[in-house]
Design a protein around this motif. Structure first.
Motif, PDB file in Angstrom:
ATOM      1  N   GLY A 164       0.844  -1.187   0.000  1.00 46.93           N
ATOM      2  CA  GLY A 164       0.000   0.000   0.000  1.00 46.93           C
ATOM      3  C   GLY A 164       0.877   1.234   0.000  1.00 46.93           C
ATOM      4  O   GLY A 164       2.095   1.150  -0.154  1.00 46.93           O
ATOM      5  N   LEU A 165       0.270   2.377   0.166  1.00 46.50           N
ATOM      6  CA  LEU A 165       0.999   3.636   0.132  1.00 46.50           C
ATOM      7  C   LEU A 165       1.302   4.116   1.543  1.00 46.50           C
ATOM      8  O   LEU A 165       0.484   3.969   2.449  1.00 46.50           O
ATOM      9  CB  LEU A 165       0.185   4.692  -0.610  1.00 46.50           C
ATOM     10  CG  LEU A 165      -0.087   4.403  -2.088  1.00 46.50           C
ATOM     11  CD1 LEU A 165      -1.009   5.455  -2.673  1.00 46.50           C
ATOM     12  CD2 LEU A 165       1.214   4.362  -2.872  1.00 46.50           C
ATOM     13  N   ALA A 166       2.475   4.692   1.707  1.00 52.49           N
ATOM     14  CA  ALA A 166       2.868   5.266   2.992  1.00 52.49           C
ATOM     15  C   ALA A 166       3.230   6.729   2.767  1.00 52.49           C
ATOM     16  O   ALA A 166       3.951   7.054   1.820  1.00 52.49           O
ATOM     17  CB  ALA A 166       4.059   4.517   3.582  1.00 52.49           C
ATOM     18  N   PRO A 167       2.744   7.628   3.595  1.00 53.05           N
ATOM     19  CA  PRO A 167       3.037   9.054   3.414  1.00 53.05           C
ATOM     20  C   PRO A 167       4.533   9.352   3.514  1.00 53.05           C
ATOM     21  O   PRO A 167       5.255   8.725   4.289  1.00 53.05           O
ATOM     22  CB  PRO A 167       2.270   9.717   4.568  1.00 53.05           C
ATOM     23  CG  PRO A 167       1.220   8.724   4.954  1.00 53.05           C
ATOM     24  CD  PRO A 167       1.824   7.378   4.709  1.00 53.05           C
ATOM     25  N   ASN A 168       4.995  10.312   2.723  1.00 54.60           N
ATOM     26  CA  ASN A 168       6.396  10.747   2.764  1.00 54.60           C
ATOM     27  C   ASN A 168       6.570  11.786   3.870  1.00 54.60           C
ATOM     28  O   ASN A 168       6.502  12.991   3.625  1.00 54.60           O
ATOM     29  CB  ASN A 168       6.806  11.348   1.412  1.00 54.60           C
ATOM     30  CG  ASN A 168       6.951  10.295   0.343  1.00 54.60           C
ATOM     31  OD1 ASN A 168       7.499   9.229   0.590  1.00 54.60           O
ATOM     32  ND2 ASN A 168       6.454  10.573  -0.845  1.00 54.60           N
ATOM     33  N   VAL A 169       6.784  11.319   5.075  1.00 54.49           N
ATOM     34  CA  VAL A 169       6.828  12.228   6.223  1.00 54.49           C
ATOM     35  C   VAL A 169       8.225  12.376   6.820  1.00 54.49           C
ATOM     36  O   VAL A 169       8.385  12.984   7.876  1.00 54.49           O
ATOM     37  CB  VAL A 169       5.857  11.742   7.324  1.00 54.49           C
ATOM     38  CG1 VAL A 169       4.426  11.747   6.822  1.00 54.49           C
ATOM     39  CG2 VAL A 169       6.247  10.345   7.812  1.00 54.49           C
ATOM     40  N   VAL A 217       5.810  25.781   8.424  1.00 51.18           N
ATOM     41  CA  VAL A 217       5.869  24.568   7.604  1.00 51.18           C
ATOM     42  C   VAL A 217       4.455  24.130   7.239  1.00 51.18           C
ATOM     43  O   VAL A 217       3.600  23.971   8.114  1.00 51.18           O
ATOM     44  CB  VAL A 217       6.599  23.424   8.345  1.00 51.18           C
ATOM     45  CG1 VAL A 217       6.588  22.151   7.501  1.00 51.18           C
ATOM     46  CG2 VAL A 217       8.032  23.830   8.668  1.00 51.18           C
ATOM     47  N   PHE A 218       4.223  23.937   5.937  1.00 48.86           N
ATOM     48  CA  PHE A 218       2.936  23.485   5.426  1.00 48.86           C
ATOM     49  C   PHE A 218       3.141  22.154   4.705  1.00 48.86           C
ATOM     50  O   PHE A 218       4.211  21.899   4.149  1.00 48.86           O
ATOM     51  CB  PHE A 218       2.338  24.523   4.470  1.00 48.86           C
ATOM     52  CG  PHE A 218       1.994  25.825   5.137  1.00 48.86           C
ATOM     53  CD1 PHE A 218       0.678  26.133   5.442  1.00 48.86           C
ATOM     54  CD2 PHE A 218       2.985  26.738   5.472  1.00 48.86           C
ATOM     55  CE1 PHE A 218       0.356  27.332   6.067  1.00 48.86           C
ATOM     56  CE2 PHE A 218       2.680  27.941   6.096  1.00 48.86           C
ATOM     57  CZ  PHE A 218       1.363  28.233   6.398  1.00 48.86           C
ATOM     58  N   ALA A 219       2.132  21.315   4.719  1.00 43.69           N
ATOM     59  CA  ALA A 219       2.237  19.986   4.110  1.00 43.69           C
ATOM     60  C   ALA A 219       1.093  19.782   3.127  1.00 43.69           C
ATOM     61  O   ALA A 219      -0.060  20.109   3.419  1.00 43.69           O
ATOM     62  CB  ALA A 219       2.203  18.901   5.185  1.00 43.69           C
ATOM     63  N   ALA A 220       1.417  19.244   1.959  1.00 46.18           N
ATOM     64  CA  ALA A 220       0.403  18.968   0.943  1.00 46.18           C
ATOM     65  C   ALA A 220       0.844  17.771   0.119  1.00 46.18           C
ATOM     66  O   ALA A 220       2.036  17.459   0.037  1.00 46.18           O
ATOM     67  CB  ALA A 220       0.193  20.188   0.042  1.00 46.18           C
ATOM     68  N   GLY A 221      -0.115  17.094  -0.482  1.00 49.39           N
ATOM     69  CA  GLY A 221       0.209  15.947  -1.322  1.00 49.39           C
ATOM     70  C   GLY A 221       0.540  14.717  -0.506  1.00 49.39           C
ATOM     71  O   GLY A 221      -0.022  14.484   0.563  1.00 49.39           O
ATOM     72  N   ASP A 222       1.507  13.924  -1.007  1.00 53.65           N
ATOM     73  CA  ASP A 222       1.823  12.643  -0.376  1.00 53.65           C
ATOM     74  C   ASP A 222       2.303  12.780   1.062  1.00 53.65           C
ATOM     75  O   ASP A 222       2.129  11.858   1.860  1.00 53.65           O
ATOM     76  CB  ASP A 222       2.896  11.907  -1.184  1.00 53.65           C
ATOM     77  CG  ASP A 222       2.353  11.351  -2.488  1.00 53.65           C
ATOM     78  OD1 ASP A 222       1.132  11.437  -2.683  1.00 53.65           O
ATOM     79  OD2 ASP A 222       3.147  10.844  -3.294  1.00 53.65           O
ATOM     80  N   CYS A 223       2.926  13.888   1.408  1.00 52.11           N
ATOM     81  CA  CYS A 223       3.440  14.009   2.771  1.00 52.11           C
ATOM     82  C   CYS A 223       2.336  14.354   3.763  1.00 52.11           C
ATOM     83  O   CYS A 223       2.548  14.301   4.975  1.00 52.11           O
ATOM     84  CB  CYS A 223       4.555  15.045   2.844  1.00 52.11           C
ATOM     85  SG  CYS A 223       4.021  16.748   2.685  1.00 52.11           S
ATOM     86  N   ALA A 224       1.152  14.706   3.280  1.00 51.29           N
ATOM     87  CA  ALA A 224       0.037  15.023   4.173  1.00 51.29           C
ATOM     88  C   ALA A 224      -0.890  13.836   4.380  1.00 51.29           C
ATOM     89  O   ALA A 224      -1.861  13.924   5.122  1.00 51.29           O
ATOM     90  CB  ALA A 224      -0.759  16.203   3.624  1.00 51.29           C
ATOM     91  N   GLY A 225      -0.593  12.707   3.724  1.00 50.61           N
ATOM     92  CA  GLY A 225      -1.440  11.527   3.823  1.00 50.61           C
ATOM     93  C   GLY A 225      -1.936  11.110   2.457  1.00 50.61           C
ATOM     94  O   GLY A 225      -2.121  11.950   1.568  1.00 50.61           O
ATOM     95  N   VAL A 226      -2.133   9.813   2.258  1.00 52.39           N
ATOM     96  CA  VAL A 226      -2.550   9.292   0.958  1.00 52.39           C
ATOM     97  C   VAL A 226      -3.732   8.349   1.140  1.00 52.39           C
ATOM     98  O   VAL A 226      -3.843   7.648   2.141  1.00 52.39           O
ATOM     99  CB  VAL A 226      -1.393   8.545   0.256  1.00 52.39           C
ATOM    100  CG1 VAL A 226      -0.329   9.507  -0.213  1.00 52.39           C
ATOM    101  CG2 VAL A 226      -0.772   7.503   1.178  1.00 52.39           C
ATOM    102  N   ASP A 227      -4.630   8.362   0.159  1.00 49.16           N
ATOM    103  CA  ASP A 227      -5.742   7.417   0.149  1.00 49.16           C
ATOM    104  C   ASP A 227      -6.099   7.102  -1.297  1.00 49.16           C
ATOM    105  O   ASP A 227      -5.502   7.634  -2.239  1.00 49.16           O
ATOM    106  CB  ASP A 227      -6.945   7.952   0.928  1.00 49.16           C
ATOM    107  CG  ASP A 227      -7.541   9.211   0.302  1.00 49.16           C
ATOM    108  OD1 ASP A 227      -7.041   9.652  -0.759  1.00 49.16           O
ATOM    109  OD2 ASP A 227      -8.507   9.755   0.863  1.00 49.16           O
ATOM    110  N   ASP A 228      -7.066   6.214  -1.488  1.00 46.22           N
ATOM    111  CA  ASP A 228      -7.418   5.776  -2.841  1.00 46.22           C
ATOM    112  C   ASP A 228      -7.924   6.921  -3.708  1.00 46.22           C
ATOM    113  O   ASP A 228      -7.676   6.964  -4.915  1.00 46.22           O
ATOM    114  CB  ASP A 228      -8.480   4.674  -2.773  1.00 46.22           C
ATOM    115  CG  ASP A 228      -7.937   3.377  -2.189  1.00 46.22           C
ATOM    116  OD1 ASP A 228      -6.699   3.226  -2.163  1.00 46.22           O
ATOM    117  OD2 ASP A 228      -8.739   2.532  -1.759  1.00 46.22           O
ATOM    118  N   ALA A 229      -8.644   7.864  -3.100  1.00 50.85           N
ATOM    119  CA  ALA A 229      -9.177   8.980  -3.880  1.00 50.85           C
ATOM    120  C   ALA A 229      -8.055   9.811  -4.491  1.00 50.85           C
ATOM    121  O   ALA A 229      -8.166  10.286  -5.623  1.00 50.85           O
ATOM    122  CB  ALA A 229     -10.066   9.855  -2.995  1.00 50.85           C
ATOM    123  N   MET A 230      -6.957   9.972  -3.768  1.00 45.45           N
ATOM    124  CA  MET A 230      -5.840  10.757  -4.287  1.00 45.45           C
ATOM    125  C   MET A 230      -5.159  10.047  -5.443  1.00 45.45           C
ATOM    126  O   MET A 230      -4.635  10.689  -6.361  1.00 45.45           O
ATOM    127  CB  MET A 230      -4.840  11.040  -3.168  1.00 45.45           C
ATOM    128  CG  MET A 230      -5.391  11.927  -2.062  1.00 45.45           C
ATOM    129  SD  MET A 230      -4.197  12.232  -0.742  1.00 45.45           S
ATOM    130  CE  MET A 230      -2.990  13.249  -1.597  1.00 45.45           C
TER     131      MET A 230
END
Length: 327
Positions: free
Chosen positions: A61-66, A100-113
């Motif tokens: 599965g996908l893991a956020p880039n944090v 610091v602001f977070a967007a995209g993969d580093c803010a969390g991922v799900d199927d809709a994205m």
């Protein structure tokens, strides 16, 4: 629909199956053994099926880039529906660190994205506007994003996503056993991780080591991946545990009898991604170094030397002369 589409292109899809064994030579894979699993996630006797291949991909599965966020002090929280540990952000995508602001993969991922990249674009626009305004810029507002952003429920423990991951891990344990490497970089097996064994190449044994286990560590407090990493080297390779941290966390949670949200992420150190050496030293190494680096810098017990693996380079000898940079 996906199964029909793949079948129409001649690609078989095996559900309720898992990998029992990968076969091949050093550095090469030649086939995999698939096995069917039953309702208890255990292999079905006689269902093994060998498939010739030269590549095996495991996609859990996908893991956020944090990785960068903890380095700047941003607070993380566990949200299973968004892939696990994600930054705690407000409605403007701002983290606990005001700058610091977070967007995209580093803010969390799900199927809709995955299905709609415009979600990440909308997050980026929202974060960009908020960051600019935090610096005093006066911007025209276009209203709220036209695309609904992923739900960020607070305090979510081990939800549907990670329950599925635990099921995946159970099937692998039943089919492949405990002697499979969980950390590919450092060659740490599942058993060595759970039993908290030191690296094999140290050849270190003592009565104290025999009595140490995950249970003894739990008496001192909650287990975490950094603690296990220092004791076993699991997750201490050049990838900084990006290939194994989810599986390590799941395995530790199972062994400790707790949920995955109780297992914190390991720490990360810069550089987050491997960098070429010319970042530190712009000139290239001599040809002799490039040709023989394995025999000069390798740890023999961690891999098979090239002269044993059938490669063309001859075994180095005591008479091999080192070529210095200024020669």
């Amino acid at each position: 629909a996906i199964a029909r589409s793949l079948a129409g292109r001649g690609v078989p899809l095996y559900t309720a199956h898992t990998i029992r064994e990968a076969r091949g030579r050093v550095g090469e894979i030649e086939s995999v053994i698939l096995v069917q699993i039953d309702g208890n996630l255990k292999p079905v006797t006689g269902s093994e099926h060998e498939i010739a291949c030269d590549t095996l991909c495991l996609a859990l599965g996908l893991a956020p880039n944090v990785e960068l966020l903890p380095l700047v002090g941003a607070r993380l929280e566990f949200v299973s529906s968004l892939g696990g540990w994600v930054p705690a952000i407000n409605d403007s995508m701002q983290t606990s660190v005001p700058t610091v602001f977070a967007a995209g993969d580093c803010a969390g991922v799900d199927d809709a994205m995955l299905a709609n990249p415009e979600i990440a674009h909308a997050q980026g626009r929202l974060a960009g506007h908020a960051a600019a305004e935090s610096l005093g810029a006066a911007l025209r507002h276009d209203g709220p994003p036209s695309i609904p952003l992923p739900h960020r429920g607070r305090g979510q423990g081990e939800g549907a996503v990670h329950t599925y991951w635990q099921t995946w891990l159970q099937s692998l344990l039943h089919a492949g056993g405990w002697e499979v490497n969980i950390c590919q970089c450092e060659e740490v097996t599942r058993r060595e991780l759970v039993e908290v064994k030191p690296p094999r190449y140290l050849k270190w044994e003592s009565p104290q080591m025999e009595t140490r286990s995950l249970n003894t560590l739990l008496r001192d407090g909650p287990v975490n991946q950094d603690q296990i990493k220092r004791l076993t080297r699991g997750g201490m390779g050049p990838c900084q545990s990006r290939r194994c941290r989810e599986q390590v966390g799941l395995l530790l949670a199972q062994a400790a009898g707790t949920s995955i949200d109780r297992i914190p992420l390991p720490s990360f150190r810069p550089p987050i991604r491997p960098l070429p050496m010319n970042v530190l030293w712009p000139e290239d190494e001599p040809d002799a170094v490039r040709e023989n680096w394995v025999s000069w810098f390798g740890i023999p017990t961690q891999f098979s030397p090239h002269w044993e693996a059938g490669m063309a380079i001859a075994e180095p000898t005591a008479e091999t002369r080192l070529i210095l940079r200024d020669e």
